[in-house]
Write an enzyme that holds these catalytic residues in place. Structure first.
Site, PDB file in Angstrom:
ATOM      1  N   PHE A  35      32.735  40.286  34.119  1.00 14.17           N
ATOM      2  CA  PHE A  35      33.148  39.772  35.542  1.00 14.17           C
ATOM      3  C   PHE A  35      32.166  39.607  36.556  1.00 14.17           C
ATOM      4  O   PHE A  35      32.028  38.918  37.281  1.00 14.17           O
ATOM      5  CB  PHE A  35      34.584  40.585  35.858  1.00 14.17           C
ATOM      6  CG  PHE A  35      35.481  40.145  34.932  1.00 14.17           C
ATOM      7  CD1 PHE A  35      36.292  39.017  35.137  1.00 14.17           C
ATOM      8  CD2 PHE A  35      35.843  41.063  34.229  1.00 14.17           C
ATOM      9  CE1 PHE A  35      37.334  38.658  34.683  1.00 14.17           C
ATOM     10  CE2 PHE A  35      37.256  40.826  33.433  1.00 14.17           C
ATOM     11  CZ  PHE A  35      37.584  39.623  33.552  1.00 14.17           C
ATOM     12  N   ASP A 106      41.605  43.062  27.044  1.00 18.30           N
ATOM     13  CA  ASP A 106      41.600  42.188  25.992  1.00 18.30           C
ATOM     14  C   ASP A 106      42.183  42.680  24.668  1.00 18.30           C
ATOM     15  O   ASP A 106      42.395  42.105  23.470  1.00 18.30           O
ATOM     16  CB  ASP A 106      40.086  42.032  25.560  1.00 18.30           C
ATOM     17  CG  ASP A 106      39.104  43.345  25.615  1.00 18.30           C
ATOM     18  OD1 ASP A 106      39.834  44.321  24.984  1.00 18.30           O
ATOM     19  OD2 ASP A 106      38.125  43.432  26.152  1.00 18.30           O
ATOM     20  N   HIS A 121      44.827  48.185  33.490  1.00 18.72           N
ATOM     21  CA  HIS A 121      44.816  47.053  34.029  1.00 18.72           C
ATOM     22  C   HIS A 121      45.918  46.129  33.049  1.00 18.72           C
ATOM     23  O   HIS A 121      45.917  44.918  33.508  1.00 18.72           O
ATOM     24  CB  HIS A 121      43.481  46.319  34.278  1.00 18.72           C
ATOM     25  CG  HIS A 121      42.865  47.164  35.136  1.00 18.72           C
ATOM     26  ND1 HIS A 121      41.443  46.756  35.354  1.00 18.72           N
ATOM     27  CD2 HIS A 121      43.136  48.256  36.008  1.00 18.72           C
ATOM     28  CE1 HIS A 121      40.996  47.721  36.516  1.00 18.72           C
ATOM     29  NE2 HIS A 121      41.850  48.367  36.517  1.00 18.72           N
ATOM     30  N   CYS A 154      60.903  32.001  32.217  1.00 13.18           N
ATOM     31  CA  CYS A 154      61.520  33.046  31.414  1.00 13.18           C
ATOM     32  C   CYS A 154      62.390  32.305  30.311  1.00 13.18           C
ATOM     33  O   CYS A 154      63.014  31.253  30.685  1.00 13.18           O
ATOM     34  CB  CYS A 154      62.263  33.798  32.146  1.00 13.18           C
ATOM     35  SG  CYS A 154      63.056  35.156  31.304  1.00 13.18           S
ATOM     36  N   CYS A 159      68.138  33.037  33.245  1.00 18.18           N
ATOM     37  CA  CYS A 159      67.267  33.765  34.077  1.00 18.18           C
ATOM     38  C   CYS A 159      66.144  32.626  34.749  1.00 18.18           C
ATOM     39  O   CYS A 159      65.820  31.824  33.738  1.00 18.18           O
ATOM     40  CB  CYS A 159      66.209  34.911  33.300  1.00 18.18           C
ATOM     41  SG  CYS A 159      65.242  35.488  34.411  1.00 18.18           S
ATOM     42  N   SER A 198      30.681  49.773  35.343  1.00 16.38           N
ATOM     43  CA  SER A 198      29.881  49.801  36.562  1.00 16.38           C
ATOM     44  C   SER A 198      30.383  50.922  37.374  1.00 16.38           C
ATOM     45  O   SER A 198      29.703  51.196  38.642  1.00 16.38           O
ATOM     46  CB  SER A 198      29.405  48.464  37.196  1.00 16.38           C
ATOM     47  OG  SER A 198      30.894  47.800  37.718  1.00 16.38           O
TER      48      SER A 198
HETATM   49 ZN   LIG Z   1      63.690  36.520  33.098  1.00 18.01          ZN
END
Ligand SMILES: [Zn+2]
Length: 270
Positions: A35, A106, A121, A154, A159, A198
């Site tokens: 990135f 990943d 993350h 969804c 929903c 980094s």
């Molecule tokens: Zn939902």
């Protein structure tokens, strides 16, 4: 064998707690682009502003259209786990590494066999509904976008929520649980090893600082990092070579220990 590597192998074999933090450098050899830095996709190909949480909230359809492009660039050429991922899984098997904390989304550590894993993350392979939390494979969400249905919605009947990649976007808070666990592990570890990061992104960049106060810090990287001045061990080189070398050094040490025990046993029996 490299003296520093042998010393580190001794250190981690004898340690009570060993935590590893990995960043994008670990996945380069698997075809995942970086990135940051001059070659990074944020500098050349994509604008990070398009992938921010506030962009997702304001314009989920545009976000997902851009996200499809980013996804194909990021994961289109991925070849699976590499020797660095496999070495870390092996160090867990050998009882040396307690947990891998990763900044990568990943999923390659899990694929390589690491069981105790904190994905700081999130994981790009999953998407979640912002209303009900239903989890859906990201490929399914992307198929919707490819078919012109953006933002993907969804699948739960009744929903009306949109799906969001199950990753921490820029401008979004880290999930408290994952970061707290990572912090606790950093604090409790005798040795904290950073590979291919980094160390510029807060708050993951603060973990090595805390770890270095309490124990030994080792940094594996191809170049300089922000925290080199705190490191007790600096290992330069590609992680697909340096981590397998560390595994070899640990195995050599464990082998010597086994031999010593064997000799003692023979003596006792004799
Ligand atoms: Zn939902």
């Amino acid at each position: 064998m490299d003296e520093q590597m042998a010393a580190l192998a001794d250190e981690i074999s004898a340690a009570d707690g060993v935590t590893v933090l990995t960043g994008a450098g670990v996945s380069n050899a698997s075809g995942v682009p970086t990135f940051r830095g001059e070659e990074g996709i944020w500098n050349n190909e994509f604008d990070p502003a398009d992938f921010r949480m506030d962009r997702f909230e304001r314009d989920p359809a545009g976000f997902w259209t851009d996200r499809l492009e980013l996804h194909e660039r990021m994961f289109g050429d991925v070849t699976g786990p590499n020797d660095a991922h496999r070495a870390l899984a092996r160090l867990e098997d050998l009882g040396v590494v307690d947990v891998v904390v990763t900044q990568n989304t990943d999923g390659l550590h899990a694929e390589a066999g690491t069981n105790r894993l904190i994905e700081l993350h999130g994981n790009n392979a999953r998407s979640v509904c912002v209303e009900c939390g239903e989890s859906v494979p990201t490929e399914t969400a992307l198929d919707d976008v490819r078919a012109g249905n953006s933002p993907p919605s969804c699948p739960v009947v009744g929903c009306t929520g949109h799906l969001k990649p199950d990753v921490v976007l820029f401008g979004e808070r880290l999930p408290g649980g994952a970061y707290d666990s990572a912090r606790r592990m950093a604090w409790e570890s005798d040795v904290f090893i950073v590979v291919g990061s980094s160390l510029t992104v807060v708050p993951a960049s603060t973990l090595p600082e805390e770890a270095a106060e309490r124990g030994q810090l080792a940094i594996f990287d191809t170049g300089e990092t922000e925290k080199d001045h705190l490191a007790h061990y600096l290992v330069r080189g590609d992680a697909t070579e340096t981590l397998p070398a560390l595994v070899e050094a640990v195995q050599a040490r464990l082998g010597r220990e086994a031999d010593t025990r064997g000799v003692e046993n023979v003596t006792q029996e004799g």
